[in-house]
Design a protein around this motif. Structure first.
Motif, short mmCIF file in Angstrom:
data_model
loop_
_atom_site.label_atom_id
_atom_site.label_comp_id
_atom_site.label_asym_id
_atom_site.label_seq_id
_atom_site.Cartn_x
_atom_site.Cartn_y
_atom_site.Cartn_z
N LYS A 36 68.88 27.05 52.71
CA LYS A 36 69.55 26.39 51.58
C LYS A 36 70.02 24.98 51.94
O LYS A 36 70.03 24.08 51.10
CB LYS A 36 70.75 27.22 51.13
N ASP A 37 70.43 24.79 53.19
CA ASP A 37 70.96 23.48 53.60
C ASP A 37 69.84 22.46 53.74
O ASP A 37 68.69 22.82 54.03
CB ASP A 37 71.70 23.61 54.93
N PRO A 38 70.17 21.17 53.58
CA PRO A 38 69.16 20.13 53.76
C PRO A 38 68.63 20.12 55.20
O PRO A 38 69.36 20.41 56.15
CB PRO A 38 69.93 18.83 53.45
N LEU A 39 67.34 19.79 55.34
CA LEU A 39 66.70 19.69 56.64
C LEU A 39 66.00 18.34 56.75
O LEU A 39 65.57 17.76 55.75
CB LEU A 39 65.65 20.80 56.82
N PHE A 40 65.85 17.87 57.98
CA PHE A 40 65.10 16.64 58.20
C PHE A 40 63.62 16.97 58.29
O PHE A 40 63.21 17.88 59.01
CB PHE A 40 65.55 15.93 59.48
N LEU A 41 62.81 16.25 57.54
CA LEU A 41 61.36 16.40 57.55
C LEU A 41 60.76 15.23 58.31
O LEU A 41 60.85 14.08 57.87
CB LEU A 41 60.82 16.46 56.12
N SER A 42 60.17 15.52 59.46
CA SER A 42 59.55 14.48 60.28
C SER A 42 58.04 14.48 60.06
O SER A 42 57.51 15.30 59.31
CB SER A 42 59.86 14.73 61.76
N LYS A 43 57.36 13.61 60.75
CA LYS A 43 55.90 13.54 60.66
C LYS A 43 55.24 14.84 61.09
O LYS A 43 54.11 15.14 60.70
CB LYS A 43 55.37 12.39 61.53
N LEU A 44 55.95 15.62 61.91
CA LEU A 44 55.39 16.87 62.43
C LEU A 44 55.93 18.10 61.72
O LEU A 44 55.60 19.23 62.09
CB LEU A 44 55.65 16.97 63.93
N GLY A 45 56.79 17.90 60.71
CA GLY A 45 57.28 19.04 59.95
C GLY A 45 58.78 19.14 59.91
O GLY A 45 59.51 18.22 60.31
N LEU A 46 59.26 20.27 59.40
CA LEU A 46 60.69 20.51 59.27
C LEU A 46 61.34 20.72 60.63
O LEU A 46 60.80 21.43 61.49
CB LEU A 46 60.94 21.74 58.41
#
Length: 222
Positions: A36-46
């Motif tokens: 539910k909480d926000p996650l950082f999405l990088s070039k390689l995924g969550l």
């Protein structure tokens, strides 16, 4: 909400675990949990989402999306049905099916920008998860594969964010069309040419499709 905006049913990530299927022992992060909480999405995924094998990840396979629209189709087939990350996908999305998604389509998702790169390739781990030996064949025959995306711009994302189509690809080569070429109409030169003209198609799939066509032999697709 416009027809080009899609609801995220769940945002999912998982850790690598060890499983047994028959005599096979394997590692997988297919049993993902909704977040539910926000996650950082990088070039390689969550952040926090693991990949058991190198060919399951990378920049062209940063995210896996599966349409929530198909959950009812599989419901009676699975005795251990789950309601989140049914096929181990990162994004469970309403309405964005393979016929509506095109290779190279660009979407905004929270702070991030993502792009469709290739269909998801069903593998034996799906069959193992649900104890349905012919599940891979069923997925291929229905075309209900889901698809993969690359990350063009990193940022924070959450399940409360919509996927919004911001740049449809002009060549309009759907994921469904690529699936048809990949699994069924494998040696159609016109269809192959149409798919290969899309430069946003992942390089690994591009090479595999060309190899399949040139060899005249069906690719086993893992």
């Amino acid at each position: 909400m416009t027809s080009q905006q899609y609801i995220v049913k769940s945002l999912n990530r998982g850790i690598t675990e060890t499983f047994t299927y028959g005599k096979k022992i394997y590692q997988s992060a297919i049993k993902k949990q909704s977040v539910k909480d926000p996650l950082f999405l990088s070039k390689l995924g969550l952040v926090g989402d693991e990949q058991a094998y190198e060919h399951h990840g990378g920049e062209n396979k940063a995210l896996c999306l599966y349409p929530y629209d198909y959950y009812d189709h599989w419901r009676n087939m699975f005795k251990n049905m789950v309601e989140a990350a049914l096929f181990g996908e990162n994004l469970t999305v309403v309405g964005l099916t393979e016929d509506k998604a095109h290779i190279g389509d660009i979407f905004s998702f929270g702070e991030a920008i993502i792009q469709v790169s290739e269909p998801r390739n069903p593998c034996y781990k799906l069959a193992a998860k649900y104890e349905v030996p012919d599940l891979i064949l069923k997925v291929r025959n229905t075309g209900y594969t889901g698809f993969l995306l690359r990350v063009l711009k990193e940022g924070m994302v959450s399940a409360s964010d919509y996927l919004t189509l911001i740049e449809p690809h002009p060549q309009q080569v759907s994921v469904s069309l690529v699936n048809d070429l990949k699994f069924h109409d494998r040696f159609n030169p016109e269809k192959l040419n149409k798919v290969l003209q899309v430069k946003e198609l992942s390089e690994s799939l591009r090479n595999a499709l060309k190899e399949q066509f040139e060899s005249g032999k069906k690719n086993g697709w893992g």
